[in-house]
Design a protein around this motif. Structure first.
Motif, mmCIF file in Angstrom:
data_model
loop_
_atom_site.group_PDB
_atom_site.id
_atom_site.type_symbol
_atom_site.label_atom_id
_atom_site.label_comp_id
_atom_site.label_asym_id
_atom_site.label_seq_id
_atom_site.Cartn_x
_atom_site.Cartn_y
_atom_site.Cartn_z
ATOM 1 N N GLU A 273 29.742 -69.607 45.058
ATOM 2 C CA GLU A 273 30.338 -69.331 46.339
ATOM 3 C C GLU A 273 31.938 -69.302 46.372
ATOM 4 O O GLU A 273 32.425 -68.349 47.121
ATOM 5 C CB GLU A 273 30.063 -70.807 47.300
ATOM 6 C CG GLU A 273 30.653 -70.588 48.730
ATOM 7 C CD GLU A 273 29.889 -69.867 49.856
ATOM 8 O OE1 GLU A 273 30.369 -69.676 50.973
ATOM 9 O OE2 GLU A 273 28.917 -69.045 49.348
ATOM 10 N N ASN A 277 33.672 -65.808 47.978
ATOM 11 C CA ASN A 277 34.591 -65.775 49.132
ATOM 12 C C ASN A 277 35.716 -64.749 48.572
ATOM 13 O O ASN A 277 36.357 -64.423 49.634
ATOM 14 C CB ASN A 277 35.011 -67.232 49.108
ATOM 15 C CG ASN A 277 33.948 -67.982 49.780
ATOM 16 O OD1 ASN A 277 34.131 -69.189 49.739
ATOM 17 N ND2 ASN A 277 32.768 -67.392 50.212
ATOM 18 N N TYR A 282 29.504 -64.336 50.748
ATOM 19 C CA TYR A 282 29.017 -65.813 50.747
ATOM 20 C C TYR A 282 27.544 -65.738 50.255
ATOM 21 O O TYR A 282 26.978 -64.712 50.224
ATOM 22 C CB TYR A 282 29.149 -66.338 52.118
ATOM 23 C CG TYR A 282 28.269 -65.895 53.315
ATOM 24 C CD1 TYR A 282 27.285 -66.448 53.822
ATOM 25 C CD2 TYR A 282 28.497 -64.688 54.125
ATOM 26 C CE1 TYR A 282 26.352 -65.730 54.739
ATOM 27 C CE2 TYR A 282 27.721 -63.958 54.876
ATOM 28 C CZ TYR A 282 26.699 -64.480 55.045
ATOM 29 O OH TYR A 282 25.799 -64.168 56.175
ATOM 30 N N THR A 311 32.590 -71.536 55.018
ATOM 31 C CA THR A 311 32.464 -72.190 53.409
ATOM 32 C C THR A 311 32.819 -73.605 53.458
ATOM 33 O O THR A 311 32.044 -74.645 52.738
ATOM 34 C CB THR A 311 32.935 -71.323 52.581
ATOM 35 O OG1 THR A 311 32.348 -70.042 52.474
ATOM 36 C CG2 THR A 311 33.223 -71.882 51.160
ATOM 37 N N TRP A 370 28.348 -78.279 46.406
ATOM 38 C CA TRP A 370 27.825 -77.809 47.696
ATOM 39 C C TRP A 370 26.905 -78.795 48.290
ATOM 40 O O TRP A 370 26.004 -79.453 47.891
ATOM 41 C CB TRP A 370 26.798 -76.766 47.008
ATOM 42 C CG TRP A 370 26.047 -75.635 48.135
ATOM 43 C CD1 TRP A 370 24.824 -75.962 48.619
ATOM 44 C CD2 TRP A 370 26.534 -74.520 48.856
ATOM 45 N NE1 TRP A 370 24.285 -75.074 49.421
ATOM 46 C CE2 TRP A 370 25.309 -74.173 49.585
ATOM 47 C CE3 TRP A 370 27.443 -73.783 48.769
ATOM 48 C CZ2 TRP A 370 25.315 -73.246 50.677
ATOM 49 C CZ3 TRP A 370 27.559 -72.645 49.517
ATOM 50 C CH2 TRP A 370 26.548 -72.384 50.527
#
Length: 518
Positions: A273, A277, A282, A311, A370
């Motif tokens: 991720e 970004n 994403y 995010t 995450w």
């Protein structure tokens, strides 16, 4: 390299066959059959989902075009549905000058409206292109081409000359289907992906070790809505054995806990991720698994500058007590709605005091990880259904079906009894704030238990695990990896070669040294 088949061993997996040289010049890992089978199952589901998404897109576009046409016709006074005015009218933001001749076609000015009612004007969905960034022998690429219906071109890339030669040899060995769909290139995977931005519907990364150095170029090479498949085998790093190394590679600090394998998955997802970004992209995970000695994640990649702002809501730091196993998550960001607008603010903190309220110990801090879902259960259900419909085509069916069945369930695990002086015993000794009913429910059996699906299968053979890196010589210290039979056979062959060399050297010394001549 010699093309004599006596110098090679034929290895068959699925519908593909490869030629492996006796000298272990190209890396082949038999253990990864689970990985390759699971990837094929996900790829089949991706192709089906891709078709459905494309059909839904065409339907929405057709309905939108019809609504625009209806509004434009309704805005014209005193006109029949098939009659256009002779005055200047705006269509789709553009001013069109209409000819006053009556022979003009009634809808000729609507250039932006697709001819979807009769099947014309539809954007054709091309077969997906797949990139295997680290191909080695090319077995994975060959299985994709021969076993996945509806697949397009498969590009196999490797920066090792021997691997590329082996891959091209295996492509020819697998016949016309492989020759028409698979192509091999000698190139650095990072450079190749950077020079082919948004060209591949699927990018597969399965390196020997960490994938971190390939992620930045990989997220740029995937088309919008495409899929990235990524494997990481450096489990000692991701599970907390070398925290500083994990931070340097993945930008996250691991914690050594009972959930270390799940945390390894979440660290890898957070790293992907982060790289996405940087290019206003994403990820959306569809499946994340830990098997054998590695982790494997499957994520969709999308482009959206506005959606990318969410995010920080999907990443968290972890506070884990050093005494008990309790942990807490601290979200990096939060949102506030005000006057029909969304504001993105830092997350509140701290979420824990200096000492654990349960056992009084300190906290270790890890992450960021995450903290959003790591699976899409609709995808998991579809993959499992497809897997069961063609179980004979998966060599590792038992293993991957057990993994997918476990993922599709939600289970509660009872706490094991601990000594009285342990933090867990102290916590459980406290009176609960509410009364819980622990009576066994009627439908308490899980899907796996009811269908007698094995969760943890025994290894298919002794010394099951990653083999030697390509090019390394086999010695006696590799008994634990390859087994005594394989090592002894190789060492015997080496000893015979050494004896021949020793005899030749003795003859040369006898000829050159006059004192040895009788």
């Amino acid at each position: 390299m010699s093309t004599d088949l006596n110098d090679f061993k034929i290895i068959k997996e699925g519908e593909a066959e490869i030629l492996m040289h006796a000298k272990n010049e190209v890396f082949y890992n038999k253990t990864q059959v689970n990985n390759r089978d699971l990837s094929i199952a996900v790829l089949r589901t991706f192709i089906e989902k891709r078709k459905l998404e494309h059909e839904a897109f065409l339907t929405r576009r057709t309905k939108s075009a019809e609504k625009v046409l209806e509004k434009e016709l309704e805005s014209v006074p005193n006109s029949e549905p098939n009659e256009l005015p002779k005055d200047d009218v705006k269509f789709n933001g553009e001013r069109e000058m209409l000819d006053e001749t009556p022979q003009e076609e009634p809808c000729s000015v609507h250039k932006d409206i697709p001819e979807s009612t009769n099947g014309k004007g539809k954007r054709e969905l091309k077969p997906p292109r797949v990139l295997e960034a680290l191909s080695a022998s090319g077995l994975r690429a060959l299985r994709y081409a021969r076993e996945v219906e509806g697949i397009g071109q498969v590009v196999a890339v490797d920066n090792d000359k021997a691997s590329v030669e082996a891959c091209r040899r295996n492509i020819k060995f697998n016949g016309s289907v492989a020759c028409s769909k698979v192509e091999s290139h000698l190139a650095d995977a990072r450079v190749f992906m950077l020079t082919h931005p948004k060209e591949f519907d699927v990018v597969d990364l399965d390196p020997y070790g960490s994938p971190s150095v390939f992620l930045d170029s990989a997220v740029q090479s995937v088309v919008d809505g495409g899929m990235l498949m990524c494997t990481a085998t450096d489990m000692a790093v991701l599970c907390g054995g070398n925290g500083e190394v994990c931070y340097s590679k993945y930008g996250s600090y691991p914690l050594r806990g009972k959930y270390c394998h799940e945390m390894a998955l979440r660290i890898l997802l957070a790293c992907i991720e982060s790289h996405a970004n940087r290019y206003k992209r994403y990820i959306v995970p569809v499946l994340s698994v830990q098997m054998d000695f590695y982790i494997r994640v499957f994520v969709r990649i999308y482009t959206s500058a506005s959606a990318m702002k969410n995010t920080p809501l999907k990443l968290s730091y972890v506070y884990q007590c050093t005494g008990c196993d309790s942990f807490h998550l601290q979200q990096i960001g939060r949102t506030v709605s005000k006057n029909n607008s969304m504001r993105y603010l830092p997350g509140f903190g701290p979420v824990v005091p200096q000492e654990c309220t349960d056992c009084g110990k300190k906290f270790n801090m890890g992450g960021p990880i995450w903290s959003a879902p790591i699976h899409d259960h609709e995808w998991v259900t579809s993959i499992l259904a497809d897997l069961k419909s063609m179980k004979d085509r998966y060599p590792a069916y038992d293993r991957i079906s057990a993994v997918l069945t476990t993922i599709s369930e939600v289970k509660s695990h009872p706490v094991k009894e601990q000594p009285s002086d342990q933090p867990g015993s102290v916590i459980l000794a406290k009176e609960p704030a509410f009364q819980a009913n622990f009576a066994r429910a009627v439908a308490s059996l899980s899907k796996a238990q009811a269908k007698k699906v094995a969760r943890f299968l025994p290894n298919p053979e002794r010394h099951w695990g990653p083999k030697l890196r390509a090019g390394r010589q086999i010695t006696s210290k590799h008994i634990s990896l390859l087994g005594p039979e394989a090592v002894n056979g190789s060492l015997k062959h080496d000893d015979d070669d050494d004896d021949e060399e020793a005899q030749g050297e003795a003859k040369r010394q006898k000829t050159e040294d006059p004192t040895l001549v009788s």
